[in-house]
Motif scaffolding. Structure first.
Motif, PDB file in Angstrom:
ATOM      1  N   CYS A 157      -6.866  -3.683   2.486  1.00 26.24           N
ATOM      2  CA  CYS A 157      -6.795  -2.226   2.698  1.00 26.24           C
ATOM      3  C   CYS A 157      -7.398  -1.488   1.503  1.00 26.24           C
ATOM      4  O   CYS A 157      -8.399  -0.805   1.640  1.00 26.24           O
ATOM      5  CB  CYS A 157      -5.374  -1.748   2.977  1.00 26.24           C
ATOM      6  SG  CYS A 157      -5.316   0.058   3.088  1.00 26.24           S
ATOM      7  N   CYS A 195       0.854  -1.190   0.000  1.00 31.00           N
ATOM      8  CA  CYS A 195       0.000   0.000   0.000  1.00 31.00           C
ATOM      9  C   CYS A 195       0.887   1.236   0.000  1.00 31.00           C
ATOM     10  O   CYS A 195       1.982   1.219   0.571  1.00 31.00           O
ATOM     11  CB  CYS A 195      -0.872  -0.040   1.254  1.00 31.00           C
ATOM     12  SG  CYS A 195      -1.957   1.381   1.428  1.00 31.00           S
ATOM     13  N   CYS A 231      -5.664  -3.491   8.282  1.00 31.42           N
ATOM     14  CA  CYS A 231      -4.904  -2.417   8.941  1.00 31.42           C
ATOM     15  C   CYS A 231      -5.015  -2.435  10.448  1.00 31.42           C
ATOM     16  O   CYS A 231      -4.300  -1.711  11.129  1.00 31.42           O
ATOM     17  CB  CYS A 231      -5.400  -1.070   8.427  1.00 31.42           C
ATOM     18  SG  CYS A 231      -5.273  -0.934   6.642  1.00 31.42           S
ATOM     19  N   ARG A 253      -1.601  -3.202  -8.179  1.00 25.12           N
ATOM     20  CA  ARG A 253      -1.132  -3.386  -6.813  1.00 25.12           C
ATOM     21  C   ARG A 253      -0.011  -4.409  -6.845  1.00 25.12           C
ATOM     22  O   ARG A 253      -0.147  -5.461  -7.498  1.00 25.12           O
ATOM     23  CB  ARG A 253      -2.279  -3.934  -5.953  1.00 25.12           C
ATOM     24  CG  ARG A 253      -2.097  -3.787  -4.464  1.00 25.12           C
ATOM     25  CD  ARG A 253      -1.909  -2.397  -4.029  1.00 25.12           C
ATOM     26  NE  ARG A 253      -2.559  -2.012  -2.801  1.00 25.12           N
ATOM     27  CZ  ARG A 253      -2.549  -0.759  -2.358  1.00 25.12           C
ATOM     28  NH1 ARG A 253      -1.934   0.195  -3.021  1.00 25.12           N
ATOM     29  NH2 ARG A 253      -3.137  -0.443  -1.223  1.00 25.12           N
ATOM     30  N   SER A 276       0.493   3.644   1.759  1.00 23.69           N
ATOM     31  CA  SER A 276       0.670   4.005   3.177  1.00 23.69           C
ATOM     32  C   SER A 276       1.929   3.360   3.756  1.00 23.69           C
ATOM     33  O   SER A 276       2.562   3.931   4.656  1.00 23.69           O
ATOM     34  CB  SER A 276      -0.536   3.555   3.999  1.00 23.69           C
ATOM     35  OG  SER A 276      -1.706   4.118   3.480  1.00 23.69           O
ATOM     36  N   HIS A 289      -0.053  -4.209   5.522  1.00 29.86           N
ATOM     37  CA  HIS A 289      -1.355  -4.407   6.160  1.00 29.86           C
ATOM     38  C   HIS A 289      -2.399  -4.916   5.156  1.00 29.86           C
ATOM     39  O   HIS A 289      -3.578  -4.627   5.286  1.00 29.86           O
ATOM     40  CB  HIS A 289      -1.815  -3.149   6.914  1.00 29.86           C
ATOM     41  CG  HIS A 289      -1.930  -1.906   6.092  1.00 29.86           C
ATOM     42  ND1 HIS A 289      -1.835  -0.643   6.641  1.00 29.86           N
ATOM     43  CD2 HIS A 289      -2.126  -1.722   4.764  1.00 29.86           C
ATOM     44  CE1 HIS A 289      -1.990   0.251   5.681  1.00 29.86           C
ATOM     45  NE2 HIS A 289      -2.172  -0.370   4.542  1.00 29.86           N
ATOM     46  N   GLU A 290      -1.908  -5.650   4.177  1.00 30.22           N
ATOM     47  CA  GLU A 290      -2.830  -6.327   3.247  1.00 30.22           C
ATOM     48  C   GLU A 290      -2.416  -7.795   3.227  1.00 30.22           C
ATOM     49  O   GLU A 290      -1.780  -8.269   2.295  1.00 30.22           O
ATOM     50  CB  GLU A 290      -2.722  -5.717   1.846  1.00 30.22           C
ATOM     51  CG  GLU A 290      -3.176  -4.266   1.803  1.00 30.22           C
ATOM     52  CD  GLU A 290      -3.227  -3.667   0.407  1.00 30.22           C
ATOM     53  OE1 GLU A 290      -4.032  -2.741   0.196  1.00 30.22           O
ATOM     54  OE2 GLU A 290      -2.473  -4.107  -0.478  1.00 30.22           O
TER      55      GLU A 290
HETATM   56 ZN    ZN Z   1      -3.157   0.571   3.113  1.00 37.53          ZN
END
Ligand code: ZN
Ligand code: NAP
Length: 351
Positions: free
Chosen positions: A161, A41, A92, A341, A43, A66-67
């Motif tokens: 996420c 991500c 997350c 992704r 993030s 967090h995925e």
């Molecule tokens: Zn994320």
């Protein structure tokens, strides 16, 4: 405690590199998960580079991710929902206080004691939590999600996420069928936003800075694509949208998108650029427009989203990479060069 292979960043300017972290022994409420895939991500990148330092500074070393999709290897004596062998997800959030008004309303992401999957105080081990760029993770069962068996685990990981972050505001907006919906930025979040907006019956328009993504945007479900740097294309859509989901990860002029809204239209920000955005009062007051934000989604809604994806065969378009390519992937993320992704094959951590 068990030693676990991971990739971490030692500082905001260090690349991610192999490391060993400790995971706690499973308590009676815990599920121990062997991680199969972990999405990347934006993030993760913001956090590793400490770009959100003024709001949530990064504690180093930092293990992002967090995925997470993995397989249950062990459960605590009190765990009722999962058994070894189950394919599960972790997003997350890994914990909360379970009792505040937000937790009671199934929006644990807003719990004042929410424990995020990485860079959050770890109440079991001290220090901060470590995320999914690792071999395994131990999580309270109430934060473990069931992944529908028909979904490819590599392509399901980003749902944890990017999926929930776009599903939640689209659902919250209301009956979107037949409405004109814009998705700004065709990256990890954006491409999932297109899929969900389309699945719920909206007329979907993608705003992109990358003309080369046009064909993909249409294939992913958009009805129209607007290259946002082309003033003429932008002008043609001014004042016409009901709802716009803004996923841009970098500084940009939000007033341009407020100008795309019709009466009572709404722009929801999910992108989290490091610098504050300047908002013109006039862009809001003429047309009674609103600007709002949205943060991931609660556990109940995340499960609902996963079940919806299972039913409708919705997954992320992923480029599967070995963990050794993670730094290269980050460079491509900065250049908006992701289709759409990255999903890390965690078996590569054994190499
Ligand atoms: Zn994320
Ligand atoms: P991503 O895959 O890198 O996608 C971001 C997209 O934004 C890019 O592909 C690009 O799309 C566009 N973009 C990038 N720089 C731009 C610029 N300078 N001007 C205009 N457009 C630009 O990132 P992501 O993983 O989807 O995450 C997007 C943002 O959401 C990040 O800030 C992330 O931290 C945040 N996020 C928020 C939540 C939440 O709960 N609110 C959850 C996850 C992530 P085009 O090539 O199409 O222009």
């Amino acid at each position: 405690m068990s030693k676990t292979k991971a990739y971490s960043a030692a500082s905001a300017t260090s690349p991610l590199a192999p490391d060993t972290i400790q995971r706690r022994e499973t308590t009676e409420r815990d599920v121990q998960i062997e991680i199969l895939y972990c999405g990347i991500c934006h993030s993760d990148l913001h956090t590793v580079r400490d770009e959100w330092s003024s709001f949530m500074p990064t504690t180093f070393p930092c293990v992002p991710g967090h995925e997470i999709v993995g397989r249950v290897v062990k459960v605590g004596s009190g765990v009722t929902g999962f058994k070894p062998g189950d394919v599960v997800g972790v997003g997350c959030l890994v914990d909360s206080d379970h009792s505040c008004p937000s937790c009671r309303a199934d929006v644990e992401q807003f719990c004042p004691a929410a424990t995020f999957t990485y860079n959050s105080p770890d109440k079991h081990q001290g220090g901060v939590t470590y995320g999914g760029y690792s071999e395994s993770i131990v999580v309270d069962e109430s934060f473990v999600l069931r992944v529908p068996s028909n979904l490819d685990p590599a392509a399901a990981a980003p749902l944890l996420c990017a999926g929930i972050t776009t599903y939640s505001p689209i659902r919250r907006w209301g009956e979107i069928r037949g409405k004109k919906v814009g998705v700004v930025g065709l990256g990890g979040l954006g491409h999932m936003g297109v899929k969900f907006a389309r699945a719920f019956g909206a007329h979907v328009v993608v705003f992109t800075t990358s003309p080369s993504k046009k064909e993909d945007a249409l294939r992913l479900g958009a009805h129209e694509v607007v290259v946002s740097t082309d003033a003429e294309q932008m002008q043609a859509h001014a004042g016409s949208f009901d709802f716009i989901l803004d996923t841009i990860s970098a500084d940009h002029d939000i007033n341009v998108y407020l100008g795309m809204l019709g009466l009572d239209g709404n722009v929801t920000l999910v992108g989290a650029p490091e610098k504050p955005l300047a908002v013109s009062a006039f862009a809001l007051i003429f047309g009674r427009k609103s600007l709002s934000g949205s943060l991931i989604g609660g556990i109940k809604e995340t499960q609902e989203m996963l079940d919806f994806c299972g039913k409708h065969n919705i997954i992320s378009d992923v480029e599967v990479i070995p963990i050794q390519k993670v730094n290269e992937a980050y460079e491509r993320l900065v250049k908006s060069d992701v289709k759409y992704r990255f999903s890390i094959d965690m078996a590569s951590l054994k190499n």
